[in-house]
Design a protein around this motif. Structure first.
Motif, mmCIF file in Angstrom:
data_model
loop_
_atom_site.group_PDB
_atom_site.id
_atom_site.type_symbol
_atom_site.label_atom_id
_atom_site.label_comp_id
_atom_site.label_asym_id
_atom_site.label_seq_id
_atom_site.Cartn_x
_atom_site.Cartn_y
_atom_site.Cartn_z
ATOM 1 N N LEU A 71 4.280 -0.032 -0.337
ATOM 2 C CA LEU A 71 4.196 -1.471 -0.099
ATOM 3 C C LEU A 71 2.746 -1.910 0.088
ATOM 4 O O LEU A 71 2.350 -2.992 -0.368
ATOM 5 N N SER A 72 1.946 -1.076 0.730
ATOM 6 C CA SER A 72 0.527 -1.382 0.887
ATOM 7 C C SER A 72 -0.156 -1.504 -0.471
ATOM 8 O O SER A 72 -0.989 -2.388 -0.689
ATOM 9 N N ALA A 73 0.218 -0.598 -1.377
ATOM 10 C CA ALA A 73 -0.389 -0.627 -2.714
ATOM 11 C C ALA A 73 -0.060 -1.917 -3.449
ATOM 12 O O ALA A 73 -0.940 -2.547 -4.060
ATOM 13 N N VAL A 74 1.204 -2.361 -3.396
ATOM 14 C CA VAL A 74 1.551 -3.588 -4.128
ATOM 15 C C VAL A 74 1.003 -4.827 -3.435
ATOM 16 O O VAL A 74 0.665 -5.823 -4.096
ATOM 17 N N LYS A 75 0.885 -4.788 -2.104
ATOM 18 C CA LYS A 75 0.256 -5.906 -1.405
ATOM 19 C C LYS A 75 -1.227 -5.989 -1.761
ATOM 20 O O LYS A 75 -1.766 -7.094 -1.972
ATOM 21 N N PHE A 76 -1.892 -4.840 -1.807
ATOM 22 C CA PHE A 76 -3.312 -4.851 -2.134
ATOM 23 C C PHE A 76 -3.541 -5.257 -3.587
ATOM 24 O O PHE A 76 -4.586 -5.817 -3.929
#
Length: 404
Positions: free
Chosen positions: A184-189
């Motif tokens: 989720l961090s990757a897609v948010k970033f």
């Protein structure tokens, strides 16, 4: 099928599935989710932000003569995320400045302000989400740089032996929550960098979860696995499901691939199966600090995801009704009065809250007050709460307000 006929049929199906009367749909509370969120947000700040140290206090300032205690970074990140959601620039600046007290020389955020190698990767994803929001609101390039280092560090903790993301820095446990929060961090970033490697990482993480930690019998997600022994911890918590649904919703929004919605519906149906592992007394059974992520997952799916088939649309409608029903449960039985103050259990806090609960669910259990849930440890006195639980209550109703 005409749309009004479809809606009526769907409503009847939902009512039968969840075993509550049809007229329940017409009995919406006069108190909106945004009003509850506003009160809970205000209380989070009033009770736990200490102006003297310009930082979060682990102790509840409802009580007089409260001493100052430094919270762990997970609690700080959850509370700071609530403030980031508010969009208040001054308060966002303050919570981000406080978070930097946990940043170690490698750019990770330690569990304490010792700034050491006691680093949990799920904590760090929570911190990253705050910095992403802070950058989007304040436009501070330093926050972007800190976030870039942090996402690189998180992805760098992919376990070299079996895959998945380590729970602890270079540790011997790969957890579903650390892996999915990293995804989720990757897609948010991706929303601020558009680096395709981030999407590749997110997809690899999700596929690893499906291949290693999904229970084929009910589609829910196990807690994790120890690489050195291969032993799987088969505990199931709602936050893993919620974060997975959030990630799939973001991936659908970014790519337009309908298959992500199919995956989200599959896991969403598992999470709303009242005969499944996540339910008790007909409601989600996890603690408030975990279940807020499940609300976030469904809120992301319903606001970011695109339901294009009749099956997907029916599932979305069912999820919408279920999170409202669940939110009403937490409003009634995890809140002291209607004050916007949340506690972790009706059984261990206010006797009035317990009596209200037991009247609705007789035979559920005995009242077992915990002195730590009252000011000065005086059972029956003023109920107190915790930074994590209060922030989780605010976050839950923020997510619900996005949908309802």
């Amino acid at each position: 099928m005409k749309i009004n006929t479809f809606i009526l049929s769907l409503t009847l199906l939902i009512a039968q599935t969840y075993s509550f009367p049809l007229d329940w749909f017409q009995k919406r509370s006069t108190v909106s989710s945004s009003q509850v969120n506003s009160a809970a947000l205000s209380n989070t700040w009033a009770y736990f932000w200490n102006n003297g140290v310009n930082g979060w206090n682990n102790n509840d300032q409802i009580c007089e003569n409260t001493t100052y205690s430094i919270p762990v970074v997970w609690n700080v990140a959850v509370a700071s995320k609530v403030i980031a959601n508010s969009g208040n620039p001054q308060n966002i600046q303050s919570v981000v400045d406080f978070l930097l007290n946990y940043r170690n020389p490698q750019g990770f955020f330690s569990a304490s302000q010792d700034k050491d190698d006691d680093v949990y990767l799920d904590d760090n994803s929570q911190v990253l989400w705050v910095f992403i929001s802070a950058y989007q609101v304040l436009g501070n390039e330093e926050y972007l740089s800190i976030a870039q280092t942090l996402i690189n560090n998180i992805m760098g903790q992919w376990n070299p032996t079996i895959g998945g993301v380590n729970q602890h820095l270079d540790g011997d446990y790969v957890s579903s929550i650390a892996t999915l929060e990293a995804a989720l961090s990757a897609v948010k970033f991706y929303s601020i960098s558009a680096d395709p490697n981030l999407l590749s990482f997110a997809n690899n993480a999700i596929n690893w979860i499906y291949g290693n930690l999904q229970d084929p019998s009910d589609q829910l997600i196990y807690d994790g696995i120890t690489p050195s022994s291969g032993v799987v911890n088969k505990g199931k918590l709602s936050y893993t499901v919620g974060v997975l649904i959030s990630t799939l919703a973001h991936l659908n929004q970014i790519t337009g691939e309908a298959s992500y919605i199919d995956q989200a519906v599959n896991i969403g149906n598992a999470a709303t199966n009242q005969n499944g592992a996540l339910y008790n007394r007909g409601y989600w059974n996890n603690a408030l600090e975990y279940v807020e992520f499940l609300f976030a997952g469904f809120a992301d799916l319903l606001t970011l995801g695109a339901a294009t088939t009749e099956t997907q649309q029916a599932a979305f409608a069912a999820y919408n009704q279920e999170i409202y029903r669940e939110g009403n449960y937490y409003y009634n039985y995890y809140q002291v009065g209607t004050s916007g103050t949340f506690v972790d259990s009706a059984f261990t806090s206010s006797i009035d809250l317990y009596n209200k609960f037991i009247a609705a669910y007789p035979g559920s259990g005995a009242y077992s007050p915990d002195a730590s849930n009252f000011c000065d440890g005086i059972i029956g006195g003023t109920p107190s709460t915790s930074l994590l639980i209060q922030a989780a209550g605010a976050e839950l109703f923020y997510q619900l307000s996005r949908v309802n």
